[in-house]
Scaffold this motif. Structure first.
Motif, mmCIF file in Angstrom:
data_model
loop_
_atom_site.group_PDB
_atom_site.id
_atom_site.type_symbol
_atom_site.label_atom_id
_atom_site.label_comp_id
_atom_site.label_asym_id
_atom_site.label_seq_id
_atom_site.Cartn_x
_atom_site.Cartn_y
_atom_site.Cartn_z
ATOM 1 N N ASN A 135 0.199 5.232 0.766
ATOM 2 C CA ASN A 135 -0.798 6.261 1.376
ATOM 3 C C ASN A 135 -2.247 5.451 1.711
ATOM 4 O O ASN A 135 -3.282 5.992 1.196
ATOM 5 C CB ASN A 135 -0.983 7.697 0.418
ATOM 6 C CG ASN A 135 0.120 8.185 0.503
ATOM 7 O OD1 ASN A 135 0.868 8.517 1.609
ATOM 8 N ND2 ASN A 135 0.595 8.772 -0.508
ATOM 9 N N GLU A 136 -2.197 4.011 2.001
ATOM 10 C CA GLU A 136 -3.395 3.327 2.401
ATOM 11 C C GLU A 136 -3.939 2.791 1.120
ATOM 12 O O GLU A 136 -4.959 2.254 1.271
ATOM 13 C CB GLU A 136 -4.302 4.019 3.403
ATOM 14 C CG GLU A 136 -3.626 4.277 4.544
ATOM 15 C CD GLU A 136 -4.616 4.998 5.453
ATOM 16 O OE1 GLU A 136 -5.580 4.055 6.001
ATOM 17 O OE2 GLU A 136 -4.685 6.002 6.149
ATOM 18 N N THR A 137 -3.634 3.176 0.047
ATOM 19 C CA THR A 137 -4.084 2.512 -1.439
ATOM 20 C C THR A 137 -3.398 1.504 -1.737
ATOM 21 O O THR A 137 -1.992 1.304 -1.862
ATOM 22 C CB THR A 137 -4.144 3.785 -2.174
ATOM 23 O OG1 THR A 137 -4.655 5.118 -2.087
ATOM 24 C CG2 THR A 137 -4.737 3.153 -3.654
ATOM 25 N N PRO A 138 -3.919 0.175 -2.048
ATOM 26 C CA PRO A 138 -3.582 -1.043 -2.351
ATOM 27 C C PRO A 138 -2.708 -0.736 -4.010
ATOM 28 O O PRO A 138 -3.139 -0.262 -4.636
ATOM 29 C CB PRO A 138 -4.585 -1.839 -2.498
ATOM 30 C CG PRO A 138 -5.533 -1.378 -1.705
ATOM 31 C CD PRO A 138 -5.379 0.058 -2.029
ATOM 32 N N HIS A 140 0.879 -1.265 -0.080
ATOM 33 C CA HIS A 140 0.050 -0.226 0.015
ATOM 34 C C HIS A 140 0.804 1.356 0.083
ATOM 35 O O HIS A 140 1.888 1.386 0.718
ATOM 36 C CB HIS A 140 -0.952 0.073 1.391
ATOM 37 C CG HIS A 140 -2.022 -1.072 1.130
ATOM 38 N ND1 HIS A 140 -1.618 -2.465 1.550
ATOM 39 C CD2 HIS A 140 -3.249 -1.104 1.272
ATOM 40 C CE1 HIS A 140 -2.675 -3.196 1.667
ATOM 41 N NE2 HIS A 140 -3.551 -2.378 1.367
ATOM 42 N N ARG A 200 5.126 8.170 -6.387
ATOM 43 C CA ARG A 200 4.420 8.304 -5.255
ATOM 44 C C ARG A 200 5.205 7.465 -4.177
ATOM 45 O O ARG A 200 5.314 7.958 -2.994
ATOM 46 C CB ARG A 200 2.845 7.290 -5.535
ATOM 47 C CG ARG A 200 1.941 7.905 -6.333
ATOM 48 C CD ARG A 200 0.640 7.158 -6.562
ATOM 49 N NE ARG A 200 0.117 6.867 -5.474
ATOM 50 C CZ ARG A 200 -0.469 5.627 -5.101
ATOM 51 N NH1 ARG A 200 -0.542 4.562 -5.921
ATOM 52 N NH2 ARG A 200 -0.998 5.498 -3.763
ATOM 53 N N GLU A 247 -2.012 -2.514 -7.052
ATOM 54 C CA GLU A 247 -2.800 -3.462 -7.976
ATOM 55 C C GLU A 247 -1.651 -4.194 -8.829
ATOM 56 O O GLU A 247 -1.837 -5.299 -8.838
ATOM 57 C CB GLU A 247 -4.031 -2.815 -8.866
ATOM 58 C CG GLU A 247 -4.961 -2.026 -8.156
ATOM 59 C CD GLU A 247 -5.845 -2.984 -7.293
ATOM 60 O OE1 GLU A 247 -5.514 -4.183 -7.300
ATOM 61 O OE2 GLU A 247 -6.318 -2.355 -6.186
#
Length: 226
Positions: A128-131, A126, A191, A133
């Protein structure tokens, strides 16, 4: 008259005595669980790291260049020790040697360093808490607590650099050197780099490592690589 003639000799002897006098004190140190590369006079070597703080969790480690007589360094273990410090005669001490002699009095405490749990290779899951993909070119982080260095890839470029300090819940990275490739999609690498540069604290939860910024927000999450 005879006393007057002897006075310069008495003063000179007193001067020599004061020059050769030594002073002994005691001190208490925490010794870090790993040594670091350092410059010590004749060239590069490895040094102990010590701190005079009461508890190692709050330690700001500094390089310690002199030997400690009787002390047995054990990689992976934090040791709290009491030592004697004897100030040596500067006239007889080599210019490139320490002016203080250190000798172990007692090991007050010894425990396995909890930060060794970070010594592993971690794959990012993850940002920033976004998985993440994608299953290819996943950013990684290798933490080497023995050398206090970090390595990895941001998904495009390889990076490496120094870990300045690790405590029970904080981690401070130094400047990272990186390759300069431009990949087809730089979204994840950019990111990752931005998040990595804000890391301040961490938490290990089983096989997962979570890194946070200074305000406590999760910025990176990793899973241990088998």
């Amino acid at each position: 008259m005879k006393l007057f003639n002897k006075l310069p000799i008495i003063l000179f002897a007193s001067f020599l005595s004061s020059c050769s006098a030594t002073k002994e004190t005691t001190a208490t140190y925490w010794v870090n669980s790993s040594k670091v590369n350092c410059d010590a006079g004749a060239g590069k070597t490895t040094c102990l790291q010590v701190s005079t703080t009461e508890h190692y969790d709050n330690a700001e480690w500094t390089n310690f260049y002199a030997p400690i007589e009787g002390f047995n360094f054990e990689p992976g273990y934090l040791q709290k020790i009491k030592v004697s410090e004897t100030t040596l005669n500067t006239q007889t001490t080599p210019a490139d040697a320490s002016s203080i002699s250190y000798k172990l009095i007692k090991v007050l405490e010894k425990k396995q360093d909890p930060k060794l749990a970070l010594h592993d290779i971690w794959a990012t899951t993850h940002i920033n808490e976004t998985p993440i993909e994608s299953t290819s070119n996943v950013p990684t982080l290798e933490i080497n607590t023995t050398e206090m260095r970090a390595y990895g890839t941001n998904g495009c470029n390889n990076y490496s650099g120094q870990i300045k300090n690790i405590t029970a819940n904080t981690i401070k990275f130094g400047a990272m050197a990186s390759t300069r490739k431009m990949c087809m999609d730089m979204t994840i690498p950019d990111r990752f780099d931005k998040a990595f540069n804000t890391v301040s604290t961490y938490k290990k939860d089983g096989l997962h490592l979570i890194l946070y910024n200074s305000t406590g927000d999760e910025v990176l999450r990793f899973k241990k690589v088998d």
